[in-house]
Structure formats: structure tokens, C-alpha cells
Design a protein around this motif. Sequence first.
Motif, mmCIF file in Angstrom:
data_model
loop_
_atom_site.group_PDB
_atom_site.id
_atom_site.type_symbol
_atom_site.label_atom_id
_atom_site.label_comp_id
_atom_site.label_asym_id
_atom_site.label_seq_id
_atom_site.Cartn_x
_atom_site.Cartn_y
_atom_site.Cartn_z
ATOM 1 N N LYS A 151 4.425 87.701 65.371
ATOM 2 C CA LYS A 151 4.755 88.622 66.450
ATOM 3 C C LYS A 151 3.526 89.401 66.909
ATOM 4 O O LYS A 151 3.327 89.632 68.115
ATOM 5 C CB LYS A 151 5.851 89.581 65.998
ATOM 6 C CG LYS A 151 7.250 88.967 65.979
ATOM 7 C CD LYS A 151 8.251 89.913 65.358
ATOM 8 C CE LYS A 151 9.677 89.428 65.533
ATOM 9 N NZ LYS A 151 10.185 89.580 66.907
ATOM 10 N N MET A 155 2.198 88.970 70.864
ATOM 11 C CA MET A 155 2.084 90.075 71.832
ATOM 12 C C MET A 155 0.676 90.224 72.381
ATOM 13 O O MET A 155 0.464 90.890 73.394
ATOM 14 C CB MET A 155 2.512 91.395 71.159
ATOM 15 C CG MET A 155 3.994 91.570 71.003
ATOM 16 S SD MET A 155 4.437 93.238 70.447
ATOM 17 C CE MET A 155 3.974 93.135 68.718
ATOM 18 N N LYS A 215 11.872 87.640 70.644
ATOM 19 C CA LYS A 215 12.776 88.704 71.066
ATOM 20 C C LYS A 215 12.385 90.009 70.399
ATOM 21 O O LYS A 215 12.207 90.072 69.180
ATOM 22 C CB LYS A 215 14.221 88.342 70.716
ATOM 23 C CG LYS A 215 14.804 87.262 71.612
ATOM 24 C CD LYS A 215 16.268 87.026 71.312
ATOM 25 C CE LYS A 215 16.823 85.947 72.237
ATOM 26 N NZ LYS A 215 18.253 85.662 71.944
ATOM 27 N N SER A 216 12.264 91.043 71.207
ATOM 28 C CA SER A 216 11.894 92.354 70.681
ATOM 29 C C SER A 216 13.093 93.024 70.031
ATOM 30 O O SER A 216 14.241 92.593 70.188
ATOM 31 C CB SER A 216 11.358 93.236 71.803
ATOM 32 O OG SER A 216 12.406 93.558 72.713
ATOM 33 N N SER A 265 9.475 92.573 78.363
ATOM 34 C CA SER A 265 9.301 92.195 76.957
ATOM 35 C C SER A 265 7.822 92.205 76.579
ATOM 36 O O SER A 265 6.970 91.739 77.353
ATOM 37 C CB SER A 265 9.873 90.799 76.714
ATOM 38 O OG SER A 265 9.516 90.345 75.410
ATOM 39 N N PRO A 266 7.488 92.734 75.400
ATOM 40 C CA PRO A 266 6.087 92.717 74.958
ATOM 41 C C PRO A 266 5.570 91.315 74.681
ATOM 42 O O PRO A 266 4.368 91.122 74.506
ATOM 43 C CB PRO A 266 6.125 93.554 73.670
ATOM 44 C CG PRO A 266 7.530 93.483 73.198
ATOM 45 C CD PRO A 266 8.371 93.390 74.426
ATOM 46 N N TYR A 267 6.483 90.331 74.659
ATOM 47 C CA TYR A 267 6.077 88.948 74.379
ATOM 48 C C TYR A 267 5.880 88.134 75.651
ATOM 49 O O TYR A 267 5.537 86.952 75.592
ATOM 50 C CB TYR A 267 7.113 88.273 73.471
ATOM 51 C CG TYR A 267 7.268 88.989 72.151
ATOM 52 C CD1 TYR A 267 6.291 88.864 71.161
ATOM 53 C CD2 TYR A 267 8.354 89.821 71.894
ATOM 54 C CE1 TYR A 267 6.408 89.538 69.958
ATOM 55 C CE2 TYR A 267 8.474 90.500 70.689
ATOM 56 C CZ TYR A 267 7.497 90.358 69.727
ATOM 57 O OH TYR A 267 7.600 91.031 68.544
ATOM 58 N N GLU A 290 7.480 98.131 69.919
ATOM 59 C CA GLU A 290 7.614 96.968 69.038
ATOM 60 C C GLU A 290 6.655 97.052 67.857
ATOM 61 O O GLU A 290 7.028 96.716 66.721
ATOM 62 C CB GLU A 290 7.358 95.681 69.846
ATOM 63 C CG GLU A 290 7.634 94.398 69.084
ATOM 64 C CD GLU A 290 9.118 94.098 68.904
ATOM 65 O OE1 GLU A 290 9.433 93.022 68.362
ATOM 66 O OE2 GLU A 290 9.959 94.937 69.300
#
Length: 404
Positions: A151, A155, A215-216, A265-267, A290
Amino acid sequence: MLFKARTISSHSLSLEHSTPSSRARVLLQLTASISSLKVVWRKDHKLDQAIDNDKQWRLCARVVKEVLNEPGQVIPLRYLEKRRERMRLPIRITTFLARNPGLFDTYRDRIKPKTEPVPFIRPSSRLQQFLDDEKRINLESEPLIVAKACKLLMMSKDNVVSADKLVHVKREFGFPNDFLVNLVPKYPEYFRLVGCPGDGKSFLELVSWNPEFEKSVIEKRAEEEEKMTGIRVRPSFNVKLPAGFVLRKEMREWVRDWMELPYISPYKDASHLDQASPEMEKRTVGVLHELLSLSLHKRIPVPILGKFCEEYRFSNAFSSAFTRHSGIFYMSLKGGIKTAMLREAYRNDELIDRDPLLEIKDKFVALLAEGHQHRAEQLRLQKQVIEKDMERMAKRDHELNNQE
């Protein structure tokens, strides 16, 4: 004061479903005001207390780490005494050992041949048992640790993070000391280590993208709420201002409009976002949320976060987001260090959103408590002996006085 923007309604969809011209107008207002918004920092005594609660065991952990890093995990007592300043230890080593029995065993040995024996210390059997438990917990929690590392890379810009920076934050996220050496090579499908850690030019790269990790916490929470209620819920931040905290009207209106912006989303790739745009502010807050959610204690010192400005596309003034969004975060100044904390993870001074890896900390605290109980019992017995001696002396003096 609680802002809710989670359940889909005509009001909460106003920005998402507005006309392009009205949406552009709102975005322009948000953009123009971001840099000028000022929120007065206010001390939160309960969240500061949460940091204070950990002070004693962290102090003990620093001393333990110092000894474990020595060859053979032994060190002369006087050598350790000279490192008090580095360990930020406010008392003498002998006093520390007396107050925390059970951590170390003391014995005598020679520093060099033909020299007089001097006091040494080494881990006690109870501390060794804790270290064995720590290894077991890390092994059992390996999937969680791998997911966290993935993760952090997912990010980041280009899915690459400096290996040395990851080593620097291993304690914040609960990574084992040797995770780059022993854990990363076990998962070539996820990680590629480039260079040698420690030279300042090594990097950890993401090899493959796992959709299960993208998914955050906020997105998962919205999905769970939707399953429970049967009502469509959009991902949104929980914003709860502390009691007595009042925002100026201008700030309340800005927060309301900002909350209605779609969650980013941070992703998701953010390379197309303008650094000064409200959307980038939304994304930055999402990344910070996150990162704090992935951390062990749901808090990270701001200077540590600042080391990742390039990787996570933070602006130089990123820390102002913690005060600008005081309902999401709290920035503690405890101990002279700025520490970003996630409000929703705490109830008063207690961490309620507990990471499974905190079992290691719990066992260490239990080890310290056992030692403290042992010391308290010894002091109680010593007090009893002294009291009995004083009673005998008083009785003897009384008998002598009677004889006279």
C-alpha cells in the motif's frame, strides 16, 4: 460539531451533479481560498495524554534496543551510562535497572584480558521470551505487513519509495527490523529491491499491482455501511470537531463545500492534478488519512511524513492540512515534536482502532508491569522488615525503661 457527507442525497450530490459552469465556480472559490484559510491551533489535552501514556514503555524500548544492537547483546554498564543522552534517558542506568527489574540480568566480566571484572548487563530470560514472542507475532502477521508495504508503494509516485526512508519509518508501521533483508526477498511477485540499503540510493519498487490492496480505509468503511443499511454510501471523511471548538463562518462554508467534492482515492493516479487545486487538497488529505490509518498508533511525527513529500506529492506546506482539517486530524506539540494524529481512531486518550501488530507492544508493557509488580512487592517486604525491626527496638527500649 460533526459534518456528515456520507449518505447519498440530493444535497450531497449537488456538486457532483451540478452544471459544469456552477461546478467550476465552486472549485474556483475553493481554490482561491485554500492558501488564505487560517485555523487557530487548539490544544487537545486528551489526545496529548495518549502520547504521554506511551512515554514510559518507549523509553524502556530505547534502552532495550541499545543493548540488543551490541555484539553478543551484552554491554558494560558504564558504557551504557555514557549513552544516556543519546537514549534521552533522564536517570542513571543503575536507577533505571532498579525501577525496571526483569529486563536485564547483571553479571561481572572483563572488558579486556587481565583487567578487573566490571558490571555487564544482558537480556533477561523474560526479555528473551518476549523477543521470541515478537518473532512469532511478526511471522503470523506477515500477510498484514506485506499488504502495508504494498500500500505504501501503491500510493507513491511511480510506485517506488526510498528503501532508507522505509527503514526510517519501520517502527511507525510495525515492520520488523530486518524486513528489507528477510521479508522482501520472500515476495518477488510484489517487491524489487534496487541498490543496497544504507547507501542513500536504494529503492523498493512495486512489481505487481494487487487490486485487493487498492481500497482505502474510507472506501472499505463506505462499502461496509452500504451493506448494513442497503443505502448507497459514498466514501467520505468523518469530521468531528472537539467539544468547544468553533469554526468561523467562512471556514465552515469552505469545509462544507470541500466535503462535497468527490473523494479521491490515494491509490489513484494523481499526476494530472494541479498542486494548488481543491482536488489535490482532497487527495492529499486522503493520503495522509490512509498513512495514519496504516500506522500502528494512528499517529506519525510530522517531520517523518515530511521526508515523503516527493513520493506522495505533498507540497512544502502539507502540514497546514492538519490544522485546516482539525475535525479529521489533530497535530500535537507534545514533547516539542509535531505529531499528526487521526481523531477517529481515538476515544478520549484511548486508541480504539487497534492494529493487530500492537500485540507486540502489549506484551512488552505486560513485561514491564510484571517487573514493576515484583519491585513493589520487594519494597513492601522491605518496609515490613523495617517496621518489625522498629517495633522490636521500641519494645526493647520500653522494657529497658521499665527496668530502670
